[in-house]
Scaffold this active site. Structure first.
Site, PDB file in Angstrom:
ATOM      1  N   SER A 160       0.836  -1.195   0.000  1.00 26.62           N
ATOM      2  CA  SER A 160       0.000   0.000   0.000  1.00 26.62           C
ATOM      3  C   SER A 160       0.870   1.243   0.000  1.00 26.62           C
ATOM      4  O   SER A 160       2.041   1.205   0.396  1.00 26.62           O
ATOM      5  CB  SER A 160      -0.886   0.008   1.248  1.00 26.62           C
ATOM      6  OG  SER A 160      -1.506   1.262   1.455  1.00 26.62           O
ATOM      7  N   TYR A 186       0.228  -0.249  10.734  1.00 24.23           N
ATOM      8  CA  TYR A 186      -0.158  -0.623   9.377  1.00 24.23           C
ATOM      9  C   TYR A 186       0.973  -0.321   8.394  1.00 24.23           C
ATOM     10  O   TYR A 186       1.348  -1.167   7.571  1.00 24.23           O
ATOM     11  CB  TYR A 186      -1.416   0.147   8.980  1.00 24.23           C
ATOM     12  CG  TYR A 186      -1.850  -0.049   7.547  1.00 24.23           C
ATOM     13  CD1 TYR A 186      -2.309  -1.291   7.102  1.00 24.23           C
ATOM     14  CD2 TYR A 186      -1.810   1.000   6.635  1.00 24.23           C
ATOM     15  CE1 TYR A 186      -2.714  -1.469   5.786  1.00 24.23           C
ATOM     16  CE2 TYR A 186      -2.213   0.836   5.322  1.00 24.23           C
ATOM     17  CZ  TYR A 186      -2.670  -0.401   4.899  1.00 24.23           C
ATOM     18  OH  TYR A 186      -3.062  -0.584   3.597  1.00 24.23           O
TER      19      TYR A 186
END
Length: 342
Positions: A160, A186
């Site tokens: 990501s 994350y």
């Protein structure tokens, strides 16, 4: 550090390309694929595209009933039980596949969590690092004999833009001694996805296994954003004031089938023959972010990461990739049988 691999090749595809367009006129009969996270969001669209092109796709699922409902009507698929935060279930899943004697041509690591509150697996490992990275590391290690048997396998890890939020903090990857920040957690796991692809490709290329990492784009409504508030999603620009997804591929705001395109491109494209270990976005190899320090300081860029392109130097550092490999073997107590070693 000089990085030469992260150079776009002019694939001819782009941000609005769909997974089906990547596979147009492609016959994947005889190809065996495993897609984690294959029953929601971009994982589901990846499964749908590969299966429609003739591949046999196995979807490991923590919730097999939910997976069955989501995948109903799609041919060439099989659902198996597996939980990425449960090492025993990963071993059992892999053992079942190896027992079939089949080669594994494609392993697409699409499952993941984002912005979750602090949770730990049974070993005490932080949930993002456990689910997004360590579980997939163990899965690839256990499936290595089948990947090697394919004589031309690819492993694709879905990362990501969030990798910009944090490098891997090797001194405390599981937030045992530092304050927990869910976006840093994350981001660290997404950086780990990129470094894992780099390290795996280095070790696997001589055995015909190439690895890639991808940024699919920002796709609202997939379930990945379940831990983010309405206000956070709106501030990030992925939903409008009515809660509807904002679609603008030019800013990496995509539909799920557009988001799946880069994973599928990395999995099957002949344009990537002889290449590997690279981070890709919009169905091309991503450029290296040149002014990384400015990006890190720029809070607007952090909030509007869906618009940001390129890979940060900390995520393609070969030394960090090797260090992560060693750490992952240590934390999982799992080693790859590289070179046919037993």
């Amino acid at each position: 550090m000089t990085v030469t691999l992260q150079q776009p090749i002019g694939s001819g595809f782009g941000a609005s390309t769909t997974a089906n367009e990547i596979l147009r006129s492609t016959n994947l009969s005889g190809v065996n694929a495993i897609v984690t996270g294959g029953y929601s969001g971009i994982g589901l669209e990846t499964v749908r595209a590969l299966a429609s092109a003739g591949a046999k796709v196995i979807v490991p699922a923590r919730d097999t009933a939910r997976a069955g409902a989501a995948l109903a009507g799609i041919v060439n698929i099989r659902i198996e039980s597996m939980d990425l935060m449960n090492p025993a279930s990963i071993d059992e899943f892999a053992a079942r596949f190896l027992a079939s004697g089949q080669p594994l041509h494609l392993l697409i690591n699409s499952a993941g969590i984002m912005a979750a509150p602090l949770m730990r697996d049974t070993r005490g490992y932080e949930s993002h690092f456990s689910t997004n990275h360590l579980g997939h590391f163990q899965l690839a290690a256990r499936l290595w004999p089948a990947l090697r048997q394919a004589n031309g396998a690819r492993v694709v890890s879905v990362s990501s833009w969030g990798h910009r939020q944090s490098p891997v903090v090797f001194g405390d990857p599981n937030f045992e001694h530092r304050s927990y920040d869910r976006m840093s957690a994350y981001g660290q796991s997404k950086t780990a996805n990129i470094l894992f692809a780099l390290a795996l490709d280095k070790r696997g290329r001589d055995e015909g296994v190439r690895a890639f990492s991808v940024h699919p784009g920002s796709i609202a409504g997939t379930g990945l954003e379940e831990h983010l508030s309405f206000e956070e999603l709106q501030a990030a620009g992925v939903i409008d004031g009515e809660g509807k997804p904002v679609l603008d591929p030019s800013r990496n705001l995509k539909t799920a089938v557009q988001g799946a395109a880069t994973s599928v491109w990395c999995a099957v494209s002949p344009q990537l023959e002889g290449k590997g270990g690279v981070y890709c976005e919009n169905c091309d190899i991503a450029p290296l972010v040149e002014n990384a320090e400015a990006v890190t300081r720029n809070e607007a860029a952090r909030r509007l990461g869906s618009m940001a392109l390129g890979v940060m130097p900390h995520a393609v550092d070969p030394e960090a990739a090797d260090r992560l490999w060693s750490l992952s073997e240590q934390l999982t107590n799992v080693e790859f049988t590289i070179g046919g070693e037993e």
